[in-house]
Design a protein around this motif. Structure first.
Motif, PDB file in Angstrom:
ATOM      1  N   THR A 142       3.192 -58.898  53.175  1.00 41.52           N
ATOM      2  CA  THR A 142       4.220 -58.606  52.177  1.00 41.52           C
ATOM      3  C   THR A 142       5.638 -58.871  52.685  1.00 41.52           C
ATOM      4  OG1 THR A 142       3.976 -56.279  52.836  1.00 41.52           O
ATOM      5  CG2 THR A 142       2.859 -56.967  50.834  1.00 41.52           C
ATOM      6  N   THR A 143       5.882 -58.660  53.970  1.00 38.77           N
ATOM      7  CA  THR A 143       7.197 -59.007  54.505  1.00 38.77           C
ATOM      8  C   THR A 143       7.442 -60.498  54.390  1.00 38.77           C
ATOM      9  OG1 THR A 143       7.344 -57.120  56.008  1.00 38.77           O
ATOM     10  CG2 THR A 143       8.572 -59.099  56.637  1.00 38.77           C
ATOM     11  N   ASP A 144       6.435 -61.281  54.738  1.00 38.37           N
ATOM     12  CA  ASP A 144       6.530 -62.737  54.599  1.00 38.37           C
ATOM     13  C   ASP A 144       6.724 -63.121  53.136  1.00 38.37           C
ATOM     14  OD1 ASP A 144       5.977 -65.614  55.592  1.00 38.37           O
ATOM     15  OD2 ASP A 144       4.426 -65.331  54.066  1.00 38.37           O
ATOM     16  N   ALA A 145       6.079 -62.400  52.222  1.00 39.31           N
ATOM     17  CA  ALA A 145       6.223 -62.686  50.789  1.00 39.31           C
ATOM     18  C   ALA A 145       7.669 -62.535  50.343  1.00 39.31           C
ATOM     19  CB  ALA A 145       5.317 -61.757  49.977  1.00 39.31           C
ATOM     20  N   ILE A 146       8.335 -61.477  50.807  1.00 41.09           N
ATOM     21  CA  ILE A 146       9.738 -61.270  50.442  1.00 41.09           C
ATOM     22  C   ILE A 146      10.612 -62.350  51.068  1.00 41.09           C
ATOM     23  CG2 ILE A 146      11.695 -59.678  50.573  1.00 41.09           C
ATOM     24  CD1 ILE A 146       9.643 -57.376  50.657  1.00 41.09           C
ATOM     25  N   GLU A 147      10.357 -62.673  52.325  1.00 41.18           N
ATOM     26  CA  GLU A 147      11.126 -63.730  52.986  1.00 41.18           C
ATOM     27  C   GLU A 147      11.008 -65.046  52.227  1.00 41.18           C
ATOM     28  OE1 GLU A 147      11.658 -63.756  57.597  1.00 41.18           O
ATOM     29  OE2 GLU A 147       9.563 -63.296  57.182  1.00 41.18           O
ATOM     30  N   GLN A 148       9.781 -65.425  51.863  1.00 41.48           N
ATOM     31  CA  GLN A 148       9.586 -66.693  51.163  1.00 41.48           C
ATOM     32  C   GLN A 148      10.279 -66.675  49.805  1.00 41.48           C
ATOM     33  OE1 GLN A 148       6.077 -69.007  51.252  1.00 41.48           O
ATOM     34  NE2 GLN A 148       5.124 -67.873  52.942  1.00 41.48           N
ATOM     35  N   THR A 149      10.248 -65.536  49.126  1.00 37.91           N
ATOM     36  CA  THR A 149      10.919 -65.443  47.824  1.00 37.91           C
ATOM     37  C   THR A 149      12.424 -65.636  47.971  1.00 37.91           C
ATOM     38  OG1 THR A 149       9.228 -63.930  46.978  1.00 37.91           O
ATOM     39  CG2 THR A 149      11.333 -63.975  45.821  1.00 37.91           C
ATOM     40  N   LEU A 150      13.030 -64.972  48.941  1.00 42.94           N
ATOM     41  CA  LEU A 150      14.475 -65.092  49.130  1.00 42.94           C
ATOM     42  C   LEU A 150      14.868 -66.519  49.511  1.00 42.94           C
ATOM     43  CD1 LEU A 150      15.282 -61.749  50.995  1.00 42.94           C
ATOM     44  CD2 LEU A 150      15.644 -62.294  48.583  1.00 42.94           C
ATOM     45  N   ASN A 151      14.010 -67.205  50.238  1.00 37.77           N
ATOM     46  CA  ASN A 151      14.293 -68.605  50.580  1.00 37.77           C
ATOM     47  C   ASN A 151      14.181 -69.513  49.359  1.00 37.77           C
ATOM     48  OD1 ASN A 151      14.840 -68.148  53.293  1.00 37.77           O
ATOM     49  ND2 ASN A 151      12.689 -68.358  53.895  1.00 37.77           N
ATOM     50  N   GLN A 152      13.308 -69.156  48.422  1.00 39.77           N
ATOM     51  CA  GLN A 152      13.135 -69.959  47.210  1.00 39.77           C
ATOM     52  C   GLN A 152      14.144 -69.595  46.121  1.00 39.77           C
ATOM     53  OE1 GLN A 152       8.840 -70.131  46.040  1.00 39.77           O
ATOM     54  NE2 GLN A 152       8.419 -69.662  48.189  1.00 39.77           N
ATOM     55  N   PHE A 153      14.761 -68.420  46.239  1.00 41.06           N
ATOM     56  CA  PHE A 153      15.807 -67.976  45.306  1.00 41.06           C
ATOM     57  C   PHE A 153      17.029 -67.571  46.129  1.00 41.06           C
ATOM     58  CE2 PHE A 153      12.128 -67.848  42.667  1.00 41.06           C
ATOM     59  CZ  PHE A 153      12.573 -68.015  41.360  1.00 41.06           C
ATOM     60  N   PRO A 154      17.771 -68.520  46.666  1.00 39.70           N
ATOM     61  CA  PRO A 154      18.885 -68.224  47.582  1.00 39.70           C
ATOM     62  C   PRO A 154      19.929 -67.281  46.990  1.00 39.70           C
ATOM     63  CG  PRO A 154      18.360 -70.562  47.611  1.00 39.70           C
ATOM     64  CD  PRO A 154      17.566 -69.968  46.496  1.00 39.70           C
ATOM     65  N   ALA A 155      20.128 -67.321  45.673  1.00 36.95           N
ATOM     66  CA  ALA A 155      21.121 -66.435  45.061  1.00 36.95           C
ATOM     67  C   ALA A 155      20.771 -64.965  45.270  1.00 36.95           C
ATOM     68  CB  ALA A 155      21.241 -66.738  43.564  1.00 36.95           C
ATOM     69  N   TRP A 156      19.493 -64.675  45.448  1.00 38.38           N
ATOM     70  CA  TRP A 156      19.064 -63.290  45.662  1.00 38.38           C
ATOM     71  C   TRP A 156      19.479 -62.775  47.041  1.00 38.38           C
ATOM     72  CZ3 TRP A 156      14.474 -60.582  43.162  1.00 38.38           C
ATOM     73  CH2 TRP A 156      14.383 -60.917  41.810  1.00 38.38           C
ATOM     74  N   LYS A 157      19.863 -63.659  47.937  1.00 35.86           N
ATOM     75  CA  LYS A 157      20.261 -63.231  49.281  1.00 35.86           C
ATOM     76  C   LYS A 157      21.578 -62.464  49.275  1.00 35.86           C
ATOM     77  CE  LYS A 157      17.722 -66.749  51.879  1.00 35.86           C
ATOM     78  NZ  LYS A 157      17.788 -67.818  52.914  1.00 35.86           N
ATOM     79  N   GLU A 158      22.250 -62.450  48.142  1.00 35.02           N
ATOM     80  CA  GLU A 158      23.498 -61.685  48.003  1.00 35.02           C
ATOM     81  C   GLU A 158      23.322 -60.548  46.996  1.00 35.02           C
ATOM     82  OE1 GLU A 158      26.014 -62.375  49.958  1.00 35.02           O
ATOM     83  OE2 GLU A 158      24.934 -64.102  50.813  1.00 35.02           O
TER      84      GLU A 158
END
Length: 281
Positions: free
Chosen positions: A111-127
């Protein structure tokens, strides 16, 4: 507020043979064996289980959702794209991420990897600040509301366990917090010695059902340094959260909640959940 729903697992426990209870409808058994478990058709209208989770989130005020899916899932994205096209997605804007499986592995990396991959695919979510939860738990409207309205930027729900069996509680992550409600530790599936200490020192035992509100900027450093679990060989969000709490004792605030939380882990859960979903959405 944004919501990330983790629905990329392999559903291995759901696909195990049903033992004991043989009253489950054969069509539901077939769906459980072939579909992602969040897409099993339940309730009076046979809607996917995930519809009810999304509906509750929308009632609470969520507007934007990303579904994190297994790359082999060919069902979920077309279904929700059609709901949005037909303007039947409860006002939600739904996006889709995929948890790609590293070469040499058969299962996702956790699940940690799942969140990491999501944030990489949706860069706007990193803020952004966002809620993250599992796709196989029927979180009530109140759960989403509590996290949406919480003033503390990073928070988690602390679920009551009254009425639960000891075995069920011990199969969860036990929440340890300070007198002000900040998370100190998260004890996942405590052993006998840990359980004895919990019973002796905690008048109320609360557990995590993997629903959190995070600010990406605070979360990402802990995602990046989460180690592989020594037994499961996966990177799991309870380990990430525990590391965060250990390093920053006032980093994550806990919010008590007493609502019942139906979950859809195995075929034995289907009939119980089916009986609860007797309303229109």
């Amino acid at each position: 507020m944004k919501l990330l729903i983790l629905a990329g697992g392999m559903s291995s426990r759901m696909k195990k043979n049903l033992e004991g209870n043989t009253n489950l409808d054969s069509k539901l058994i077939e769906q459980a064996n072939t579909l992602p478990k969040s897409m099993i058709g339940l309730g009076k209208d046979g809607r996917p289980f995930l519809d009810y989770v999304l509906y509750n989130a929308s009632v609470a005020g969520v507007k934007e959702v990303v579904l994190l899916l297994n790359p082999k899932d060919t069902v979920s994205q077309p279904y929700y794209e059609k709901l949005m096209a037909d303007e039947k997605s409860w006002g939600l804007k739904i996006g889709f991420a995929r948890q790609f499986i590293p070469e040499g592995r058969e299962k996702p990396l956790g699940t940690t990897d799942a969140i990491e991959q999501t944030l990489n695919q949706f860069p706007a979510w990193k803020e952004s600040r966002f809620i993250v939860c599992n796709g196989d738990n029927l979180y009530p409207v109140k759960a989403f509301e509590l996290l949406l309205d919480e003033a503390y930027p990073n928070a988690m729900l602390d679920w009551d366990t009254e009425g639960y069996t000891v075995d069920r509680v011990r199969n969860c992550a036990i929440i340890k917090k300070d007198s002000e409600g900040y998370l100190i530790d998260l004890l996942e599936k405590p052993n006998d010695e840990e359980w004895e200490e919990i019973v002796a020192t905690m008048p109320r035992i609360g557990i995590s059902w993997n629903i959190f509100a995070f600010t990406s900027t605070a979360l990402i450093p802990f995602l990046e340094k989460t180690p592989l679990h020594p037994v499961r060989n996966e990177k799991e969000i309870p380990v990430t959260v525990r590391m965060w709490a250990n390093e920053n004792p006032r980093g994550i605030y806990t919010i008590q909640i007493a609502d019942v939380l139906p979950d859809l882990t195995s075929k034995h859960d289907i009939a119980e959940v089916q009986a609860l979903l007797n309303y229109d959405i």
